[in-house]
Design a protein around this motif. Structure first.
Motif, PDB file in Angstrom:
ATOM      1  N   UNK A 140       0.695  -1.162  -0.097  1.00 45.03           N
ATOM      2  CA  UNK A 140       0.039  -0.036   0.048  1.00 45.03           C
ATOM      3  C   UNK A 140       0.696   1.277   0.101  1.00 45.03           C
ATOM      4  N   UNK A 141       2.295   1.110  -0.516  1.00 45.73           N
ATOM      5  CA  UNK A 141       3.027   2.393  -0.385  1.00 45.73           C
ATOM      6  C   UNK A 141       2.534   3.302  -1.478  1.00 45.73           C
ATOM      7  N   UNK A 142       1.855   2.959  -2.608  1.00 42.94           N
ATOM      8  CA  UNK A 142       1.296   3.826  -3.527  1.00 42.94           C
ATOM      9  C   UNK A 142       0.289   4.604  -2.997  1.00 42.94           C
ATOM     10  N   UNK A 143      -0.673   3.646  -2.481  1.00 40.46           N
ATOM     11  CA  UNK A 143      -1.903   4.240  -1.817  1.00 40.46           C
ATOM     12  C   UNK A 143      -1.714   5.371  -0.783  1.00 40.46           C
ATOM     13  N   UNK A 144      -0.595   5.003   0.183  1.00 42.01           N
ATOM     14  CA  UNK A 144      -0.214   5.938   1.289  1.00 42.01           C
ATOM     15  C   UNK A 144       0.426   7.570   0.743  1.00 42.01           C
ATOM     16  N   UNK A 145       1.114   7.177  -0.292  1.00 39.63           N
ATOM     17  CA  UNK A 145       1.963   8.316  -1.056  1.00 39.63           C
ATOM     18  C   UNK A 145       0.692   9.305  -1.768  1.00 39.63           C
ATOM     19  N   UNK A 146      -0.139   8.696  -2.231  1.00 42.30           N
ATOM     20  CA  UNK A 146      -1.166   9.375  -2.741  1.00 42.30           C
ATOM     21  C   UNK A 146      -2.116  10.200  -1.583  1.00 42.30           C
ATOM     22  N   UNK A 166      -3.666  14.559   1.969  1.00 40.45           N
ATOM     23  CA  UNK A 166      -3.717  15.212   3.176  1.00 40.45           C
ATOM     24  C   UNK A 166      -2.884  16.681   3.169  1.00 40.45           C
ATOM     25  N   UNK A 167      -1.700  16.720   2.679  1.00 39.57           N
ATOM     26  CA  UNK A 167      -0.957  17.888   2.747  1.00 39.57           C
ATOM     27  C   UNK A 167      -1.644  18.950   2.018  1.00 39.57           C
ATOM     28  N   UNK A 168      -2.562  18.618   0.869  1.00 40.75           N
ATOM     29  CA  UNK A 168      -3.186  19.797   0.249  1.00 40.75           C
ATOM     30  C   UNK A 168      -4.334  20.353   1.073  1.00 40.75           C
ATOM     31  N   UNK A 169      -5.150  19.486   1.643  1.00 38.17           N
ATOM     32  CA  UNK A 169      -5.995  19.878   2.781  1.00 38.17           C
ATOM     33  C   UNK A 169      -5.475  20.591   3.862  1.00 38.17           C
ATOM     34  N   UNK A 170      -4.606  20.092   4.424  1.00 36.65           N
ATOM     35  CA  UNK A 170      -3.890  20.857   5.448  1.00 36.65           C
ATOM     36  C   UNK A 170      -3.551  22.220   5.236  1.00 36.65           C
ATOM     37  N   UNK A 171      -2.900  22.438   4.068  1.00 38.21           N
ATOM     38  CA  UNK A 171      -2.528  23.783   3.723  1.00 38.21           C
ATOM     39  C   UNK A 171      -3.524  24.846   3.781  1.00 38.21           C
ATOM     40  N   UNK A 172      -4.614  24.449   3.513  1.00 35.04           N
ATOM     41  CA  UNK A 172      -5.954  25.040   3.533  1.00 35.04           C
ATOM     42  C   UNK A 172      -6.873  25.198   4.486  1.00 35.04           C
ATOM     43  N   UNK A 173      -6.536  24.024   5.461  1.00 30.75           N
ATOM     44  CA  UNK A 173      -7.171  24.180   6.764  1.00 30.75           C
ATOM     45  C   UNK A 173      -6.277  23.582   7.768  1.00 30.75           C
ATOM     46  N   UNK A 174      -5.917  24.350   8.557  1.00 31.25           N
ATOM     47  CA  UNK A 174      -5.075  24.117   9.692  1.00 31.25           C
ATOM     48  C   UNK A 174      -5.755  23.095  10.891  1.00 31.25           C
ATOM     49  N   UNK A 175      -6.938  22.957  10.973  1.00 30.42           N
ATOM     50  CA  UNK A 175      -7.793  22.335  11.926  1.00 30.42           C
ATOM     51  C   UNK A 175      -7.875  20.643  11.450  1.00 30.42           C
ATOM     52  N   UNK A 177       6.828   8.097   5.231  1.00 36.25           N
ATOM     53  CA  UNK A 177       6.821   6.797   4.334  1.00 36.25           C
ATOM     54  C   UNK A 177       7.717   6.182   4.169  1.00 36.25           C
ATOM     55  N   UNK A 178       8.221   5.034   4.688  1.00 35.35           N
ATOM     56  CA  UNK A 178       9.329   4.138   4.757  1.00 35.35           C
ATOM     57  C   UNK A 178       9.170   2.743   4.463  1.00 35.35           C
ATOM     58  N   UNK A 179       9.750   2.235   3.539  1.00 36.86           N
ATOM     59  CA  UNK A 179       9.554   0.799   3.136  1.00 36.86           C
ATOM     60  C   UNK A 179      10.807   0.237   3.000  1.00 36.86           C
ATOM     61  N   UNK A 180      11.210  -0.917   3.654  1.00 38.73           N
ATOM     62  CA  UNK A 180      12.379  -1.816   3.629  1.00 38.73           C
ATOM     63  C   UNK A 180      12.586  -2.211   2.118  1.00 38.73           C
ATOM     64  N   UNK A 181      13.719  -2.146   1.665  1.00 44.69           N
ATOM     65  CA  UNK A 181      13.980  -2.950   0.365  1.00 44.69           C
ATOM     66  C   UNK A 181      13.541  -4.152   0.062  1.00 44.69           C
ATOM     67  N   UNK A 182      13.534  -4.932   1.105  1.00 46.51           N
ATOM     68  CA  UNK A 182      13.126  -6.133   0.965  1.00 46.51           C
ATOM     69  C   UNK A 182      11.539  -6.403   0.704  1.00 46.51           C
ATOM     70  N   UNK A 215      -2.162  -2.495  -7.349  1.00 44.82           N
ATOM     71  CA  UNK A 215      -1.878  -1.623  -5.992  1.00 44.82           C
ATOM     72  C   UNK A 215      -1.329  -0.202  -6.715  1.00 44.82           C
ATOM     73  N   UNK A 216      -0.844  -0.296  -8.042  1.00 43.76           N
ATOM     74  CA  UNK A 216      -0.377   1.167  -8.547  1.00 43.76           C
ATOM     75  C   UNK A 216      -1.551   1.887  -8.966  1.00 43.76           C
ATOM     76  N   UNK A 217      -2.762   1.343  -8.977  1.00 45.72           N
ATOM     77  CA  UNK A 217      -3.810   1.976  -9.536  1.00 45.72           C
ATOM     78  C   UNK A 217      -4.753   2.591  -8.306  1.00 45.72           C
ATOM     79  N   UNK A 218      -4.202   2.516  -6.951  1.00 47.61           N
ATOM     80  CA  UNK A 218      -4.813   2.950  -5.889  1.00 47.61           C
ATOM     81  C   UNK A 218      -4.731   4.551  -5.868  1.00 47.61           C
TER      82      UNK A 218
END
Length: 611
Positions: A521-527, A532-541, A549-554, A579-582
């Motif tokens: 779910x790395x792609x899902x979390x990155x998206x 969330x960052x976009x929403x946070x920039x417009x709403x501080x609440x 976002x950290x994934x071990x190479x293995x 999973x890349x389409x999430x």
């Protein structure tokens, strides 16, 4: 970098009181030494149906649709010497079987049925979504076959049959709810088929038709139905199956007309001819019979004039028979039983229990020349009480090889979970033995054609560590499907040093399920982080999540051969998607809550402590 979690983390974090849903992922061929992009587009199990469309006015290409036991429908753009996959449909889902059993073209719309007890109207060939789902429900058995009227003004009438003897007649126009949004908005729901790339999945937005009740055809005595055919005018429907009789229905009302007796075994294929050259419907009797095959016939196709019939079946043979002269010729011999055929102009497509599909010349108006060029024989007439097995020498094959092949991947026949609990040894239909690492979906070793048992013994001795079972696996789709169930999946840990982790202490523990979910779910979390960052920039609440976002190479899954995630949320049905389409908008309505809690909060859903 990777995340090291505490073995005592059993925080509940307000988990909703509901039964935990399973998350599964289906592995594509992940061998980086091969052309992964091409391999992941191929079927990896038998092809149950093949449908050919006429050339598109926009690009002049033929399109071939194939439905496989690997649970996918694929669209292939075909030229004289090449076939390329231009779309993959992962819309049919079932926890036991994913098989796509049949598909037909109703005008420009593709209709498919699957073992997930649904019939789906998947797409419009011109790119405008026209999507419906006829969910048959638990009371209806698995649909096996479809048929459609060939008359242009009635190609919206589709009939379906199922293993329990149910037959329904659907009016697609009556069931379709008009799309209220403009075409541009509709195309955002589903990518335009004409513009999708070869690696793109078509994401299906399922819409249940409202207020449409199909015509129910009643009369089968709970016998399985394997074959349907409809007259060109859409008025007559015939069905056959394990009852060994052909039933004839009025397709407009669903009422019974007659039943035709004569077959002594299951009826797997039907063709309907208005001239009555094989059955006399008035006298309800068989007019002609032809002994051609030495085993069951699974597939039939005829020329438009119904003068010649192509047949294929369990004996792996494709025959052409002239109905007037009774001359037959063996066109082609496969290594697997022939399941379906599709005749289009001067070509015939053949699908088998293998994952590839072949195209052979059909010669159009020169069928008599084909019969003369080959070693033809006269098909005997057969009394229904006599043996079907024909005597005499084996006929000579006219075509030694197909004119074009849509290749498939070898199907996994055998597997063994090794004691490392990260590796699985497999053997496929080509005889190749491979070692998979399921925590990143890669083939880490291809041993070639070696003894599976000897290699298994060798690897069990190599992987000394014994780790608790934390997943289950099956190969029903011809590939590996890995299943994770909470909380059992969180029971396995290993030392970080065993993964050559430089960032972890020697005694640090890594939870295999948590790290695997992080990679899946790395792609899902990155998206999701970007949203969330976009929403946070417009709403501080807005409360910030743990967006590290950290994934071990293995545990990094390849984007060239991404796995398909199969799961179910709290409010929706099962779904399957790479999973890349999430896109990061999926939440607990789509994904299991315990997966989200693990990825975002590091919680392991009250995992069981293994003694």
């Amino acid at each position: 970098m990777h995340r090291v979690t505490s073995s005592n983390n059993t925080s509940d974090s307000g988990r909703p009181p509901q039964k935990e849903k399973r998350l599964s992922y289906v592995l594509n061929d992940g061998d980086d030494k091969k052309e992964i992009r091409i391999l992941c587009l191929q079927h990896c199990a038998g092809v149950n149906c093949v449908v050919v469309s006429k050339p598109s006015t926009s690009d002049g290409l033929d399109y071939v649709f194939t439905g496989s036991r690997d649970g996918t429908l694929k669209r292939w753009a075909v030229t004289d010497d090449e076939a390329s996959c231009s779309a993959t449909f992962e819309s049919h889902i079932d926890w036991v079987l994913f098989y796509v059993n049949d598909a037909v073209l109703a005008g420009d719309v593709l209709v498919s049925c699957s073992s997930d007890t649904t019939i789906k109207v998947l797409l419009h060939l011109h790119g405008i979504p026209c999507l419906m789902v006829f969910a048959l429900g638990l009371s209806i058995s698995i649909p096996t076959t479809l048929c459609v009227s060939q008359q242009v003004d009635k190609d919206n009438i589709v009939a379906s049959a199922a293993l329990g003897g149910e037959v329904f007649i659907w009016d697609l126009n009556a069931a379709h709810s008009p799309i209220a949004s403009p075409i541009d908005t509709a195309e955002e729901m589903m990518p335009s088929l004409c513009g999708c790339k070869a690696s793109d999945d078509i994401l299906i937005h399922n819409t249940q038709p409202h207020g449409h009740n199909p015509i129910t055809v009643e009369g089968h005595k709970k016998s399985s139905i394997y074959s349907l055919a409809m007259s060109d005018n859409g008025n007559v429907l015939v069905s056959g199956g394990t009852e060994k009789v052909i039933r004839v229905w009025d397709a407009r009302t669903g009422s019974k007309n007659m039943k035709l007796k004569g077959h002594s075994d299951n009826i797997r294929a039907l063709l309907l001819d208005s001239t009555g050259s094989l059955w006399d419907l008035g006298q309800q009797r068989c007019v002609h019979s032809y002994v051609v095959h030495k085993d069951s016939v699974f597939a039939l196709a005829s020329t438009p004039e119904f003068t010649h019939v192509y047949s294929g079946g369990r004996d792996q043979s494709l025959y052409l028979t002239d109905l007037s002269t009774r001359e037959s010729i063996l066109l082609y011999k496969k290594e697997d039983p022939i399941l379906r055929m599709a005749l289009c102009d001067d070509s015939i497509w053949v699908a088998t229990t293998d994952s590839s599909v072949d195209r052979l010349p059909a010669e159009g108006n020169n069928l008599q020349r084909m019969l003369k060029n080959g070693a033809s024989f006269i098909a005997r007439s057969l009394s229904f009480t006599r043996s079907r097995t024909s005597e005499g020498p084996a006929p000579v094959t006219l075509y030694k090889s197909p004119s074009l092949t849509i290749p498939g991947k070898p199907r996994i026949l055998q597997y063994e979970i090794l004691n490392s609990r990260r590796h699985i040894l497999t053997k496929d239909t080509s005889g190749s033995v491979k070692l998979w690492e399921i925590t990143n979906g890669l083939v880490i070793e291809d041993y070639g054609k070696v003894s599976f048992e000897k290699k298994k013994k060798e690897l069990f001795e190599k992987f000394q560590a014994s780790i608790p079972a934390w997943f289950t696996v099956d190969n029903r789709l011809g590939c590996l499907s890995i299943h994770l169930d909470s909380p059992q999946c969180f029971s396995a840990e290993m030392n970080a040093t065993e993964l050559n982790s430089e960032a972890a202490q020697d005694d640090a523990k890594i939870n295999l399920a948590e790290e695997t979910l992080s990679g899946l779910l790395a792609h899902w979390k990155a998206k999701r982080m970007k949203r969330m960052e976009s929403q946070a920039s417009s709403n501080t609440d807005i409360e910030q999540e743990n967006n590290t976002l950290m994934v071990h190479p293995s545990f990094e899954f390849s984007s060239n051969s991404p796995p398909s995630i199969v799961t179910q949320g709290s409010q929706g049905g099962s779904w399957r998607r790479r999973n890349t389409n999430l896109d990061g908008t999926e939440d607990e309505k789509d994904l299991p809550w315990w997966c989200i809690d693990c990825i975002l909060n590091g919680n392991q859903s009250q995992r069981e402590v293994t003694k």
